[in-house]
Design an enzyme around this catalytic site. Structure first.
Site, mmCIF file in Angstrom:
data_model
loop_
_atom_site.group_PDB
_atom_site.id
_atom_site.type_symbol
_atom_site.label_atom_id
_atom_site.label_comp_id
_atom_site.label_asym_id
_atom_site.label_seq_id
_atom_site.Cartn_x
_atom_site.Cartn_y
_atom_site.Cartn_z
ATOM 1 C CG ASP A 44 36.784 35.093 45.358
ATOM 2 O OD1 ASP A 44 35.408 34.541 45.876
ATOM 3 O OD2 ASP A 44 37.264 35.971 46.148
ATOM 4 C CG ASP A 80 39.646 35.371 41.564
ATOM 5 O OD1 ASP A 80 40.340 34.306 42.210
ATOM 6 O OD2 ASP A 80 39.323 36.459 42.026
ATOM 7 C CG ASP A 86 44.570 36.593 43.094
ATOM 8 O OD1 ASP A 86 45.575 36.416 42.181
ATOM 9 O OD2 ASP A 86 44.330 37.856 43.349
#
Ligand code: 28F
Length: 641
Positions: free
Chosen positions: A505, A507, A509
């Site tokens: 992803d 993002d 993380d």
């Protein structure tokens, strides 16, 4: 008259030379992508560093200007502007002649040796414009070029004087030619990292950086009084150190050698080599000389103080270097490099010089610092013990799994066995993994879903790493084994996929997982990175769907802002993707899997300092710098076509 004819002839040759550079820029700067672009700056900075090494300059400034150009200046003597025998000012000859250094019969002057030793004129040939200001003899002299050709009239054969100055120095401002470069935006992170590295390698030199491009000015100042010792400290700043940094230097056969190293409580070695301030990604003779000699010195100590008994075998070099962080910098009058990428030093005398310095200097240190000696030998003992215990496990593990291609439950393999066409996507999370399995082209795309966090290999011992299910699956899927300090079982020719694509992803993380994977590859399968097989998928953040016309994927907030500005009066639906898991198989295909529309970023770890920064920034707990880093790099993403 004769002189003039001579000059005309010469100037034709000059133009032909620069034309050759423009026709085949890759031959001179490696590539015309972002990497080659930044190289232009380093070529100019290297000339200023040479002036520092000659003893005349202690400050270099780099400015990324608003118009996309770059200014580099130094406070050295200023490039000579006097009339050269060919009837042109020396400075103009430097900027228009390939191999200028050699032509002046003054090879020794060039020590840092830019990429292929052709520096200034190559940058000039590849710039839309290039301005030179030389402060010298009380005056400011100006020269100007377009695409390498002089663009200013000489005054009685001399450069025009545009002002007075008491101080001396050289300033160069240039704009990379958009006809040559795919990307014309310099990467600030890379430039800064290179300047910082240069500051570590040259204590006493101050490097100033300013980025004036977006909004408010961003400034950095790099000055590293402690040199290599400071560099090693920096590399180890998040590790548990077992010794102080150890420094040694010496000279042999005209080669200057400087070494700093320090031990940390970890299981890998991190040894960086430099020749004439240039990083050697593939090491070379200076490193082998150091390693071999250091192994001998330490095995002798081990026997002397009884750590090794008569019947014991010697420690291996890898045992002795387990936990070592080192920087080795040599200054060589005539460096030679091996291989295609020119990143491996090849001079046998550099090996002898490094060996001599270690053999003579290491005992000086360890005779006086018994605690450090004990720390190093106990680290070697620990490593040897683990090595012996694990040789058995490893052998059985690898022989059992080496060719179990399709027996792995989680890997959805592709049909083709032609490695040059195959791709493997490492997908974070089961739901995205499921969608990807449906969406892919199973002829050549394999999907390997991984669950949860990947083990941080920086902090784990080799047995733990090999016991980790996700890592085992990756090793078996890729097909080329892995390399670790105790022997090299890695064979890149067995690689089953041309592209290994990390799909996480967009993002924090996702970036974290990406970095843990990159760290794994960097430490245990580095050739995957150096040979260019590792990619990161860059899925879009938004899709805009206008009332009329085609939908469009947008990859960051800037793109959305630009889209809004361009479509002020139009209505459109905005879809925001939170994660890969939210896309249906069709969307996933279009955005992330389809080679025609997806965006991939190829991972390059040419720059040792930068990779250490990546680990530092992304492994740390500070979220804000991590976000900045990802943002900056995401913007530099290149389309893979
Ligand atoms: C912003 C980039 O390029 N700085 C440089 C010098 C100084 C000399 C020099 C350079 C002589 C004729 C080959 C001065 N005085 N910064 C720079 N500073 N090149 S480049 O000489 C070049 C040789 O051409 C310099 C006396 N000797 C050398």
């Amino acid at each position: 008259m004769a002189k003039k004819d001579n000059y005309d002839e010469n100037s034709i040759q000059v133009l032909e030379g620069l034309e050759a550079v423009r026709r085949r820029p890759g031959m001179y700067i490696g590539s015309t992508s972002r990497k080659g672009l930044n190289h232009l700056i380093y070529e100019i900075v290297d000339n200023a560093v040479d002036e520092h090494l000659a003893g005349y300059c202690d400050r270099i400034e780099v400015i990324l200007e608003k118009d996309g150009s770059c200014t580099v200046s130094d406070n050295g003597r200023g490039i000579p502007v006097g009339m050269h025998e060919k009837g042109v000012p020396a400075e103009r000859l430097v900027y228009t002649t390939l191999h200028a250094g050699g032509k002046f019969g003054n090879d020794a002057y060039k020590t840092s040796g830019g990429l292929h030793g052709v520096g200034s004129s190559v940058v000039n040939a590849l710039s839309a414009y290039l301005d030179v200001l030389v402060k010298r003899d009380g005056a400011i002299h100006h020269d100007r070029f377009r695409r390498g050709r002089p663009d200013i009239d000489l005054v009685n054969g001399f450069l025009p004087i545009v002002g007075r100055a008491k101080e001396t120095g050289t300033t160069v401002n240039f704009l990379p030619d958009p006809d040559i470069f795919e990307i014309t935006r310099f990467s600030a992170a890379e430039v800064k990292s290179r300047l910082h590295e240069t500051a570590y390698l040259n204590p006493g030199l101050t490097m100033a950086f300013t980025d004036k491009r977006d909004g408010e000015e961003k400034k950095e100042l790099y000055h590293e009084e402690d040199g290599l010792v400071g560099y090693v400290r920096e590399l180890n700043k998040n590790a548990e150190c077992l010794t102080e940094p150890i420094y040694m230097r010496g000279r042999d056969e005209g080669i200057q050698v400087e070494i700093a190293f320090q031990y940390v409580n970890e299981f890998h070695e991190n040894i960086l080599g430099y020749c004439n301030n240039i990083y050697n990604a593939d090491g070379g003779t200076h490193l082998t000389g150091f390693k071999t000699a250091f192994t001998t010195v330490m095995n002798n100590y081990a026997r002397e103080i009884g750590v090794l008994k008569e019947k014991d075998a010697n420690f291996t070099g890898a045992d002795i270097r387990s936990g070592m962080t080192a920087v080795i910098s040599v200054k060589h009058p005539d460096p030679r490099f091996e291989g295609q990428t020119k990143t491996k030093l090849d001079n046998p005398d550099a090996s002898r010089a490094a060996a001599k310095v270690v053999t003579e200097e290491a005992p000086h240190y360890f005779d006086r610092n018994i605690e450090a000696l004990k720390a190093v030998l106990s680290s070697a003992e620990k490593s040897a013990r683990i090595r012996k215990a694990e040789e058995k496990t490893k052998n059985s593990l690898l022989s059992r799994q080496k060719y179990s291609f399709d027996t792995n439950g989680k890997l959805a393999n592709c049909i083709s066995r032609d490695a040059s066409k195959c791709e493997i996507f490492i997908v974070e999370g089961d739901s995205a993994g499921g969608s990807a399995k449906t969406a892919r082209d199973r002829n050549y795309q394999a999907i390997l879903p991984i669950r949860g966090k990947i083990l941080n290999v920086e902090k784990a011992s080799i047995d733990k790493i090999l016991a980790n299910a996700e890592i085992k699956t990756m090793i078996t899927s890729f097909g080329c084994g892995f390399s670790e300090g105790y022997g090299n079982d890695f064979d890149i020719s067995k690689l089953r996929y041309d592209k290994i694509i990390i799909m996480a992803d967009a993002d924090v993380d996702g970036a974290h997982i990406g970095t843990l994977l990159l760290t794994l590859f960097y430490r245990y399968m580095p050739e995957l990175i150096t040979e260019g097989h590792i990619y990161v998928a860059m899925p879009p953040l938004y899709k805009v769907i206008p009332q009329k016309g085609e939908g469009e994927y947008l990859y960051d907030d800037r793109a959305l802002e630009r889209y809004r500005n361009r479509h002020k009066r139009e209505k459109f639906a905005l879809q925001r993707y939170k994660g890969l898991g939210e896309m249906d198989p069709d969307q996933l295909w279009e955005t992330t899997l389809d080679p025609k529309t997806r965006r991939l970023r190829r991972i390059e770890i040419g720059d040792a300092k930068l990779s250490s920064d990546i680990t530092e920034i992304l492994m740390g707990t500070d979220v804000p710098p991590r976000r900045d880093f990802i943002y900056e790099h995401a913007r530099d993403a290149e389309l893979d076509v």
